[in-house]
Design an enzyme around this catalytic site. Structure first.
Site, PDB file in Angstrom:
ATOM      1  N   HIS A 272       0.864  -1.193   0.000  1.00 45.64           N
ATOM      2  CA  HIS A 272       0.000   0.000   0.000  1.00 45.64           C
ATOM      3  C   HIS A 272       0.894   1.234   0.000  1.00 45.64           C
ATOM      4  O   HIS A 272       1.949   1.250   0.606  1.00 45.64           O
ATOM      5  CB  HIS A 272      -0.893   0.003   1.255  1.00 45.64           C
ATOM      6  N   ASP A 323      -7.814  -5.485  -0.207  1.00 46.78           N
ATOM      7  CA  ASP A 323      -8.265  -6.364  -1.294  1.00 46.78           C
ATOM      8  C   ASP A 323      -7.931  -7.835  -1.065  1.00 46.78           C
ATOM      9  O   ASP A 323      -8.502  -8.700  -1.722  1.00 46.78           O
ATOM     10  CB  ASP A 323      -7.641  -5.909  -2.620  1.00 46.78           C
TER      11      ASP A 323
HETATM   12  C1  SDX Z   1      -6.300  -0.281  -2.913  1.00 44.01           C
HETATM   13  O1  SDX Z   1      -4.625   4.260  -2.056  1.00 44.01           O
HETATM   14  C2  SDX Z   1      -5.515   3.606  -1.429  1.00 44.01           C
HETATM   15  O2  SDX Z   1      -5.901   3.922  -0.301  1.00 44.01           O
HETATM   16  C3  SDX Z   1      -6.094   2.413  -2.177  1.00 44.01           C
HETATM   17  C4  SDX Z   1      -7.060   1.555  -1.374  1.00 44.01           C
HETATM   18  C5  SDX Z   1      -8.353   2.284  -1.114  1.00 44.01           C
HETATM   19  O3  SDX Z   1      -9.063   1.904  -0.169  1.00 44.01           O
HETATM   20  O4  SDX Z   1      -8.740   3.164  -1.953  1.00 44.01           O
HETATM   21  O5  SDX Z   1      -6.471   1.181  -0.134  1.00 44.01           O
HETATM   22  C6  SDX Z   1      -7.433   0.292  -2.154  1.00 44.01           C
HETATM   23  O6  SDX Z   1      -6.140   0.040  -4.064  1.00 44.01           O
HETATM   24  C7  SDX Z   1      -5.329  -1.168  -2.204  1.00 44.01           C
HETATM   25  C8  SDX Z   1      -4.109  -1.587  -3.088  1.00 44.01           C
HETATM   26  C9  SDX Z   1      -4.562  -2.682  -4.059  1.00 44.01           C
HETATM   27  N1  SDX Z   1      -3.511  -2.976  -5.013  1.00 44.01           N
HETATM   28  C10 SDX Z   1      -2.806  -4.132  -4.955  1.00 44.01           C
HETATM   29  O7  SDX Z   1      -2.969  -4.990  -4.095  1.00 44.01           O
HETATM   30  C11 SDX Z   1      -1.809  -4.329  -6.088  1.00 44.01           C
HETATM   31  C12 SDX Z   1      -0.492  -4.863  -5.530  1.00 44.01           C
HETATM   32  N2  SDX Z   1       0.145  -3.823  -4.751  1.00 44.01           N
HETATM   33  C13 SDX Z   1       1.217  -3.067  -5.374  1.00 44.01           C
HETATM   34  O8  SDX Z   1       1.028  -2.834  -6.746  1.00 44.01           O
HETATM   35  C14 SDX Z   1       1.628  -1.858  -4.553  1.00 44.01           C
HETATM   36  O9  SDX Z   1       1.768  -2.273  -3.255  1.00 44.01           O
HETATM   37  C15 SDX Z   1       0.775  -0.601  -4.589  1.00 44.01           C
HETATM   38  C16 SDX Z   1       0.554  -0.126  -5.974  1.00 44.01           C
HETATM   39  C17 SDX Z   1      -0.519  -0.848  -3.910  1.00 44.01           C
HETATM   40  C18 SDX Z   1       1.528   0.498  -3.814  1.00 44.01           C
HETATM   41  O10 SDX Z   1       2.746   0.552  -4.383  1.00 44.01           O
HETATM   42  P1  SDX Z   1       3.725   1.815  -4.256  1.00 44.01           P
HETATM   43  O11 SDX Z   1       3.416   2.628  -3.053  1.00 44.01           O
HETATM   44  O12 SDX Z   1       3.761   2.511  -5.562  1.00 44.01           O
HETATM   45  O13 SDX Z   1       5.070   1.067  -3.924  1.00 44.01           O
HETATM   46  P2  SDX Z   1       5.999   0.431  -5.015  1.00 44.01           P
HETATM   47  O14 SDX Z   1       5.199  -0.229  -6.114  1.00 44.01           O
HETATM   48  O15 SDX Z   1       6.978   1.469  -5.382  1.00 44.01           O
HETATM   49  O16 SDX Z   1       6.703  -0.764  -4.195  1.00 44.01           O
HETATM   50  C19 SDX Z   1       7.752  -0.488  -3.267  1.00 44.01           C
HETATM   51  C20 SDX Z   1       8.532  -1.801  -3.200  1.00 44.01           C
HETATM   52  C21 SDX Z   1       8.951  -2.284  -4.585  1.00 44.01           C
HETATM   53  O17 SDX Z   1      10.102  -3.093  -4.398  1.00 44.01           O
HETATM   54  P3  SDX Z   1      11.488  -2.593  -5.029  1.00 44.01           P
HETATM   55  O18 SDX Z   1      11.206  -2.409  -6.515  1.00 44.01           O
HETATM   56  O19 SDX Z   1      11.755  -1.252  -4.314  1.00 44.01           O
HETATM   57  O20 SDX Z   1      12.436  -3.704  -4.700  1.00 44.01           O
HETATM   58  O21 SDX Z   1       7.702  -2.831  -2.681  1.00 44.01           O
HETATM   59  C22 SDX Z   1       7.485  -3.821  -3.692  1.00 44.01           C
HETATM   60  C23 SDX Z   1       7.834  -3.181  -5.020  1.00 44.01           C
HETATM   61  O22 SDX Z   1       8.258  -4.167  -5.954  1.00 44.01           O
HETATM   62  N3  SDX Z   1       6.073  -4.172  -3.660  1.00 44.01           N
HETATM   63  C24 SDX Z   1       5.595  -5.373  -3.980  1.00 44.01           C
HETATM   64  C25 SDX Z   1       4.219  -5.268  -3.814  1.00 44.01           C
HETATM   65  N4  SDX Z   1       3.897  -4.030  -3.421  1.00 44.01           N
HETATM   66  C26 SDX Z   1       5.060  -3.357  -3.344  1.00 44.01           C
HETATM   67  N5  SDX Z   1       6.228  -6.517  -4.384  1.00 44.01           N
HETATM   68  C27 SDX Z   1       5.412  -7.571  -4.623  1.00 44.01           C
HETATM   69  N6  SDX Z   1       4.073  -7.551  -4.472  1.00 44.01           N
HETATM   70  C28 SDX Z   1       3.445  -6.423  -4.085  1.00 44.01           C
HETATM   71  N7  SDX Z   1       2.111  -6.412  -3.953  1.00 44.01           N
END
Ligand code: SDX
Length: 386
Positions: A272, A323
């Site tokens: 998140h 989710d």
């Molecule tokens: C919702 O914003 C909100 O409040 C949204 C929500 C709401 O109620 O409206 O809470 C609802 O949308 C929840 C999120 C649902 N999405 C997912 O579950 C999709 C999977 N999650 C990721 O795509 C990610 O965690 C995000 C998009 C949710 C947030 O990502 P950020 O803040 O942009 O962080 P990032 O992608 O830059 O990740 C930071 C690090 C990375 O590693 P490095 O490249 O630095 O080594 O963490 C890793 C990412 O690869 N990482 C993950 C991961 N989430 C972050 N690695 C594997 N699986 C994941 N899910």
């Protein structure tokens, strides 16, 4: 020398970009407060745990639209309005019959929601509250109707009684839900109602900022929520769990997760932008997922979920978000996976409408800047020489 933002843009002052507006505070709001470190979520002053224990989706709608809890008369009035406005205009019903049955339900919901605007053309432009009620009342009907029509079933007309949760399950399944199912869905609607400046709410407020109408703001927000990095994650989580199910009840969720991580794949339902600990909403959904999966004979879903949770914590120190467990809850309720984000939508309309009203009460056009990184003032080459 600092340059006044309103008089010009000197890119030497702005040598960096906040990609994804990470950490940028763009609005003030009373709709919700999120403490990403402590894992705390508050709607208009009330902790989500207190609302989960005591409130209802209809009461949360009133809270988000009026900045306070209703008295009994006010709650009854809003509930009655939501109950009596669930019907759809014929043009939307015709659309639901005409659209390709293979269409993504969120695409259908986005289009049908935009079509609803014709039902309010005689309302004054500033009838935000009435429009919020109309959309909130009708989204569940659209979702349930498309689900049945695409399966070759007749649409079930909404009752003018019962809660939003009760009536949605009734229209979806063609039979009245039990008390437990109604309470479970009502709690899910409370938990998904509002969450600060997430991508879909930001979209809603940006559209509101141009003084456009609520239907335009909500249609845009649905488009944003549809994405798998946002609301679309719950459907993606179920697809992941069904991949495990295809391997049999002894599937190894730890190896499955590690394999995806090794391939640099994102594990849906985890991580998140704001929460850097367990999403407080996920705690409630986890309890429901455990009890419902056991009651319905799908306990392996919960076991796999816990294995994935432990693996993500150990390997990436990443926690589940709203989710992750909602997928198992909805699956255990017999809801088709590609409808999960639609259910997120029929809840989040309450938060979007609250933010729309807040924006209208104290508006400034949303218009950030972009750092130009292209060429400048090039000679214009004749087409023959290109
Ligand atoms: C919702 O914003 C909100 O409040 C949204 C929500 C709401 O109620 O409206 O809470 C609802 O949308 C929840 C999120 C649902 N999405 C997912 O579950 C999709 C999977 N999650 C990721 O795509 C990610 O965690 C995000 C998009 C949710 C947030 O990502 P950020 O803040 O942009 O962080 P990032 O992608 O830059 O990740 C930071 C690090 C990375 O590693 P490095 O490249 O630095 O080594 O963490 C890793 C990412 O690869 N990482 C993950 C991961 N989430 C972050 N690695 C594997 N699986 C994941 N899910």
């Amino acid at each position: 020398m600092s340059k006044d933002l309103h008089t010009g843009f000197d890119e030497t002052i702005y040598p960096y970009i906040n990609k994804g507006l990470d950490g940028v505070v763009a609005f003030s709001t009373t709709k919700s407060f999120i403490d990403g470190q402590a894992g705390e979520l508050i709607y208009e002053g009330y902790n989500i745990d207190v609302l989960a224990e005591n409130s209802s989706f209809e009461e949360v709608c009133f809270l988000l639209w009026n900045d306070r809890l209703p008295n009994q008369e006010e709650l009854d009035d809003l509930t009655h309005k939501l109950q009596t406005r669930r019907g759809l205009p014929q043009v939307v019903i015709d659309y639901l019959h005409a659209v390709d049955k293979e269409s993504n339900p969120m695409s259908v919901l986005r289009t049908a929601t935009s079509m609803l605007s014709q039902t309010d053309i005689h309302l004054p432009d500033d009838s935000y509250y009435e429009k919020a009620i109309n959309i909130t009342a009708k989204l569940p009907t659209i979702i349930a109707a498309f689900s049945r029509i695409r399966s070759g079933q007749e649409m079930v007309m909404p009752k003018e009684t019962g809660s939003t949760a009760f009536n949605f399950l009734y229209m979806l399944n063609g039979e009245e839900p039990g008390t437990q199912a109604e309470k479970t869905l009502d709690l899910c609607l409370i938990l998904h109602a509002e969450h600060g400046m997430n991508a879909s709410t930001f979209t809603c407020r940006t559209v509101a900022g141009t003084l456009s109408d609520l239907y335009s703001a909500v249609t845009g927000a649905i488009g944003a929520l549809k994405g798998p990095l946002h609301g679309g994650a719950n459907t993606a989580v179920m697809k992941m769990l069904m991949e495990l199910e295809a391997q049999g009840k002894d599937a190894d969720a730890v190896a499955f997760t590690k394999d995806k991580l090794a391939k640099k794949e994102k594990i849906m339902g985890f991580g998140h932008r704001v929460y850097k600990t367990f999403d407080p909403r996920a705690r409630h959904l986890q309890k429901m997922a455990q009890s419902l999966s056991e009651e319905t004979g799908h306990e392996e879903l919960y076991r796999w979920s816990m294995d994935m949770l432990t693996t993500m914590k150990n390997e990436k120190n990443i926690d589940p978000n709203v989710d992750f467990f909602s997928a198992t809850v909805y699956y255990s309720m017999g809801i088709q996976p590609d409808l999960y984000t639609c259910i997120f939508t029929m809840s989040r309309i309450s938060g979007w409408a609250g933010h729309y009203m807040e924006q209208m009460a104290n508006n400034r056009l949303v218009r950030p800047r972009a750092l130009y990184v292209g060429q400048k003032n090039q000679d214009y080459p004749p087409i023959e020489s290109r």
